[in-house]
Design an enzyme around this catalytic site. Structure first.
Site, PDB file in Angstrom:
ATOM      1  N   GLY A 127      42.444  43.902  50.251  1.00 51.18           N
ATOM      2  CA  GLY A 127      41.720  42.666  50.530  1.00 51.18           C
ATOM      3  C   GLY A 127      40.408  42.679  49.777  1.00 51.18           C
ATOM      4  O   GLY A 127      40.254  43.385  48.783  1.00 51.18           O
TER       5      GLY A 127
ATOM      6  N   CYS B 299      37.203  39.952  45.850  1.00 50.67           N
ATOM      7  CA  CYS B 299      37.326  39.876  44.385  1.00 50.67           C
ATOM      8  C   CYS B 299      38.705  40.110  43.788  1.00 50.67           C
ATOM      9  O   CYS B 299      39.071  39.426  42.833  1.00 50.67           O
ATOM     10  CB  CYS B 299      36.312  40.818  43.758  1.00 50.67           C
ATOM     11  SG  CYS B 299      34.629  40.268  44.085  1.00 50.67           S
TER      12      CYS B 299
HETATM   13  P1  NAD Z   1      28.060  36.281  47.769  1.00 54.48           P
HETATM   14  O1  NAD Z   1      28.750  35.036  48.160  1.00 54.48           O
HETATM   15  O2  NAD Z   1      27.822  37.353  48.768  1.00 54.48           O
HETATM   16  O3  NAD Z   1      26.627  35.930  47.152  1.00 54.48           O
HETATM   17  C1  NAD Z   1      26.407  34.881  46.248  1.00 54.48           C
HETATM   18  C2  NAD Z   1      25.088  34.215  46.623  1.00 54.48           C
HETATM   19  O4  NAD Z   1      24.758  33.256  45.606  1.00 54.48           O
HETATM   20  C3  NAD Z   1      25.144  33.437  47.945  1.00 54.48           C
HETATM   21  O5  NAD Z   1      24.160  33.942  48.833  1.00 54.48           O
HETATM   22  C4  NAD Z   1      24.861  31.978  47.534  1.00 54.48           C
HETATM   23  O6  NAD Z   1      24.090  31.267  48.490  1.00 54.48           O
HETATM   24  C5  NAD Z   1      24.085  32.185  46.257  1.00 54.48           C
HETATM   25  N1  NAD Z   1      24.072  31.007  45.362  1.00 54.48           N
HETATM   26  C6  NAD Z   1      25.114  30.220  44.998  1.00 54.48           C
HETATM   27  N2  NAD Z   1      24.676  29.254  44.158  1.00 54.48           N
HETATM   28  C7  NAD Z   1      23.344  29.439  43.990  1.00 54.48           C
HETATM   29  C8  NAD Z   1      22.354  28.756  43.252  1.00 54.48           C
HETATM   30  N3  NAD Z   1      22.648  27.705  42.485  1.00 54.48           N
HETATM   31  N4  NAD Z   1      21.077  29.205  43.329  1.00 54.48           N
HETATM   32  C9  NAD Z   1      20.756  30.287  44.103  1.00 54.48           C
HETATM   33  N5  NAD Z   1      21.662  30.966  44.826  1.00 54.48           N
HETATM   34  C10 NAD Z   1      22.950  30.554  44.771  1.00 54.48           C
HETATM   35  O7  NAD Z   1      28.885  36.862  46.524  1.00 54.48           O
HETATM   36  P2  NAD Z   1      28.931  38.385  46.032  1.00 54.48           P
HETATM   37  O8  NAD Z   1      29.963  39.136  46.799  1.00 54.48           O
HETATM   38  O9  NAD Z   1      27.557  38.910  45.924  1.00 54.48           O
HETATM   39  O10 NAD Z   1      29.533  38.182  44.569  1.00 54.48           O
HETATM   40  C11 NAD Z   1      28.757  37.605  43.546  1.00 54.48           C
HETATM   41  C12 NAD Z   1      29.480  37.810  42.236  1.00 54.48           C
HETATM   42  O11 NAD Z   1      29.601  39.211  41.961  1.00 54.48           O
HETATM   43  C13 NAD Z   1      30.905  37.270  42.198  1.00 54.48           C
HETATM   44  O12 NAD Z   1      31.160  36.769  40.896  1.00 54.48           O
HETATM   45  C14 NAD Z   1      31.767  38.490  42.441  1.00 54.48           C
HETATM   46  O13 NAD Z   1      33.043  38.365  41.839  1.00 54.48           O
HETATM   47  C15 NAD Z   1      30.969  39.572  41.761  1.00 54.48           C
HETATM   48  N6  NAD Z   1      31.171  40.936  42.299  1.00 54.48           N
HETATM   49  C16 NAD Z   1      31.200  41.137  43.652  1.00 54.48           C
HETATM   50  C17 NAD Z   1      31.328  42.428  44.166  1.00 54.48           C
HETATM   51  C18 NAD Z   1      31.353  42.696  45.646  1.00 54.48           C
HETATM   52  O14 NAD Z   1      31.552  43.849  46.024  1.00 54.48           O
HETATM   53  N7  NAD Z   1      31.169  41.727  46.509  1.00 54.48           N
HETATM   54  C19 NAD Z   1      31.385  43.516  43.278  1.00 54.48           C
HETATM   55  C20 NAD Z   1      31.340  43.269  41.904  1.00 54.48           C
HETATM   56  C21 NAD Z   1      31.221  41.971  41.433  1.00 54.48           C
HETATM   57  C1  UGA Z   2      36.555  46.460  44.238  1.00 57.90           C
HETATM   58  C2  UGA Z   2      36.418  47.467  43.089  1.00 57.90           C
HETATM   59  O1  UGA Z   2      36.752  48.772  43.579  1.00 57.90           O
HETATM   60  C3  UGA Z   2      35.007  47.479  42.525  1.00 57.90           C
HETATM   61  O2  UGA Z   2      34.934  48.335  41.396  1.00 57.90           O
HETATM   62  C4  UGA Z   2      34.636  46.050  42.105  1.00 57.90           C
HETATM   63  O3  UGA Z   2      33.306  46.014  41.624  1.00 57.90           O
HETATM   64  C5  UGA Z   2      34.779  45.121  43.295  1.00 57.90           C
HETATM   65  O4  UGA Z   2      36.143  45.185  43.792  1.00 57.90           O
HETATM   66  C6  UGA Z   2      34.539  43.677  42.954  1.00 57.90           C
HETATM   67  O5  UGA Z   2      34.658  43.285  41.815  1.00 57.90           O
HETATM   68  O6  UGA Z   2      34.279  42.971  43.921  1.00 57.90           O
HETATM   69  P1  UGA Z   2      35.918  46.460  46.814  1.00 57.90           P
HETATM   70  O7  UGA Z   2      36.831  45.289  46.865  1.00 57.90           O
HETATM   71  O8  UGA Z   2      34.565  46.331  47.399  1.00 57.90           O
HETATM   72  O9  UGA Z   2      35.702  46.920  45.287  1.00 57.90           O
HETATM   73  O10 UGA Z   2      36.598  47.719  47.521  1.00 57.90           O
HETATM   74  P2  UGA Z   2      37.795  48.710  47.105  1.00 57.90           P
HETATM   75  O11 UGA Z   2      37.409  50.069  47.507  1.00 57.90           O
HETATM   76  O12 UGA Z   2      38.221  48.518  45.701  1.00 57.90           O
HETATM   77  O13 UGA Z   2      38.961  48.254  48.078  1.00 57.90           O
HETATM   78  C7  UGA Z   2      39.624  47.019  47.878  1.00 57.90           C
HETATM   79  C8  UGA Z   2      40.803  46.917  48.852  1.00 57.90           C
HETATM   80  O14 UGA Z   2      41.822  47.858  48.508  1.00 57.90           O
HETATM   81  C9  UGA Z   2      40.430  47.231  50.305  1.00 57.90           C
HETATM   82  O15 UGA Z   2      41.112  46.336  51.148  1.00 57.90           O
HETATM   83  C10 UGA Z   2      40.917  48.649  50.511  1.00 57.90           C
HETATM   84  O16 UGA Z   2      41.216  48.967  51.834  1.00 57.90           O
HETATM   85  C11 UGA Z   2      42.176  48.634  49.642  1.00 57.90           C
HETATM   86  N1  UGA Z   2      42.584  49.977  49.177  1.00 57.90           N
HETATM   87  C12 UGA Z   2      41.770  50.704  48.385  1.00 57.90           C
HETATM   88  C13 UGA Z   2      43.834  50.468  49.521  1.00 57.90           C
HETATM   89  O17 UGA Z   2      44.601  49.796  50.233  1.00 57.90           O
HETATM   90  N2  UGA Z   2      44.204  51.700  49.065  1.00 57.90           N
HETATM   91  C14 UGA Z   2      43.404  52.458  48.273  1.00 57.90           C
HETATM   92  O18 UGA Z   2      43.809  53.577  47.881  1.00 57.90           O
HETATM   93  C15 UGA Z   2      42.142  51.938  47.926  1.00 57.90           C
END
Ligand code: NAD
Ligand code: UGA
Length: 458
Positions: free
Chosen positions: A272, A275
């Protein structure tokens, strides 16, 4: 105090907050401001109760906040003052129009790009931190080149690879930092400015550079490969359950091959998180856009197997419990999409909970960090659901437990006590294979792990 540079991050979410806290922590001579359109989120970042749960985050936020780390809703002012702007807004799947359900919804970054253009009074480096479709930097450059005066913007790609639950560890000690830039003199200079920031704590050989499109694509490919690996191991859990092979033994055997490696081979109810699905679907959409149908179909299968795995888990529960769940009380151990986070975005638990409610089961949900989000996710569901933080209280009087999140605390519970309080026959469906199955069976449970023979008393 005067700072060497002003950094702004637009978007105070799961990425913007922790990444900027780490930069502020490691670079005390830079002023780091994080802005967001959501005032509640900013107020939470400025409080003792941060908007996200992430081990270690509190410590670095409290040690830097008010010194060189600031959270604010003053976006225009932030843009005016900044020399380097990280864009970390959300890029969800489009829910309308062309590409609905597949393509990335780019309205948030486009709004941000236009706001940067409108408010800037000096040249700036714009860093793509969010995960964007390949060639977004090109569109961003087009918008930012509409400037009326001689202000210049360099767009750089610096995708984030942190995983939730280990964000601070990942940021402190990243496998690599990737920076993609244009090969122009100013593009290379912007790239070097970003390298200078990371070099404060990341070893030089782990800061890698590439052309801007490779950088954007690498982020999508990394997530596709990671999800593919879990889909692959999960596809073999189904095979194991038919053939009496044991997925743990298979994973150990293949993981010792140094070419394959032993990480990311934990079988589950499905992956889940916010991303994986959106990034793969976006990749699939881009492949189709470029006429690469076979490539698109190949990667789409990674998502399809994941849907199958979630569905399969519910069907196993149904068939084990005599093909009816109506009126039965089922306790879900965990609702977060993985351990050590309160995040439930795209959590398999949402799908499973809804399917169980469709079967007219009654649900009790327990999770140490995710109950508030679970309530929001299931808000419009018509069924009986209660939310109880204590797992003993939650499982009391239930017919079955389904382990949906691999929280460490579940391993140490007193299952004898839990068994005594449950309706008999009592079932455990271990969707993460974290419990001691033989011990549970000896206590009296009927045990259904993932990808292993079940242990039943019938
Ligand atoms: P998020 O929804 O937690 O945060 C995004 C924030 O941007 C929100 O608080 C929203 O209010 C704000 N926002 C939106 N439009 C805006 C605007 N015009 N001005 C100011 N603020 C604004 O999302 P996230 O999980 O932080 O992910 C952000 C990006 O990073 C995504 O593209 C995601 O794919 C990427 N990413 C996420 C993860 C992760 O672990 N969550 C890891 C790697 C990359
Ligand atoms: C994932 C990537 O690992 C990050 O490198 C990336 O930056 C991020 O997505 C993103 O782009 O948002 P995240 O989704 O936070 O990170 O967590 P993961 O540890 O990758 O786990 C993703 C899902 O896979 C979880 O539901 C986890 O329980 C599941 N998982 C993970 C499994 O079912 N088996 C595994 O062996 C590992």
């Amino acid at each position: 105090m005067t700072f060497k540079k002003n950094i702004l991050c637009i978007g105070a979410g799961y990425v913007g907050g922790p990444t900027m806290a780490m930069i502020a922590h490691k670079c005390p001579d830079y002023k780091v401001t994080v802005v967001d359109i959501n005032p509640t989120r900013i107020a939470e970042w400025n409080s003792d109760d941060l908007p996200i749960y992430e081990p270690g985050l509190d410590t670095i936020v409290t040690s830097t906040r008010g010194k060189n780390l600031f959270f604010s809703t003053e976006i225009e002012r932030g843009i005016k003052e900044a020399e380097i702007i990280f864009v970390s807004v959300n890029t969800p799947v489009k829910t309308f129009g062309a590409g609905a359900g597949m393509a990335a919804d780019l309205q948030y970054w486009e709004r941000t790009a236009r706001q940067i253009l409108e408010c800037s009074e000096s040249s700036k480096i714009i860093v793509e931190k969010s995960t964007f479709p390949v060639r977004t930097a090109f569109a961003m450059e087009r918008i930012l080149s509409l400037t009326k005066n001689d202000i210049h913007f360099d767009v750089i790609s610096n995708p984030e690879f942190l995983a939730e639950g280990t964000a601070i560890k990942d940021l402190e000690n990243p496998d690599r930092v990737l920076i993609g830039s244009r090969e122009t003199p100013s593009g290379l200079q912007a790239r070097d400015e970003l390298i200078e920031i990371y070099a404060n704590w990341v070893p030089k050989d782990r800061i890698i550079t590439s052309n801007i499109w490779s950088s954007e694509l690498s982020k999508l490919v990394a997530n596709a490969f990671l999800a593919q690996r879990i889909s692959s191991i999960n596809s073999f859990t189904a095979f194991c359950e038919k053939s009496e092979a044991d997925i743990t033994e298979v994973a150990r055997a293949i993981g010792m091959d140094s070419r394959l490696g032993n990480k990311f081979l934990n079988p589950s109810i499905g992956w889940g998180g916010s991303c994986f699905k959106k990034d793969i679907l976006n990749l699939v959409y881009l492949c189709r856009h470029y006429g690469l149908d076979e490539v698109a179909t190949y990667w789409e299968a990674v998502v399809n197997i994941n849907e199958y795995q979630k569905e399969r888990f519910v069907l196993t529960m149904l068939s084990a419990m005599f093909n009816t769940l109506a009126g039965k009380k089922i306790c879900l151990f965990g609702f977060a999409f993985k351990a050590n986070t309160g995040d439930t975005r795209e959590s398999p638990a949402i799908f499973i909970a809804k399917k169980l409610i469709d079967e007219k089961a009654e649900l009790v949900i327990t999770d140490p960090e995710a109950l508030n989000n679970a309530k929001i996710d299931l808000n419009d569901i018509n069924g009986t659901i209660s939310y109880i933080e204590d797992p003993y209280e939650a499982s009391d009087g239930c017919d079955a437990i389904a382990v949906l999140t691999e929280w460490e605390m579940y391993k140490g519970l007193d299952f004898k006590k839990i068994f005594q309080s449950m309706i008999k026959p009592a079932f455990i469906f271990d969707g993460r294979n974290i419990l001691k199955h033989k011990q549970l069976f000896d206590i009296g449970f009927n045990v259904f792990p993932i990808g292993k023979p079940s242990l039943t008393h019938f």
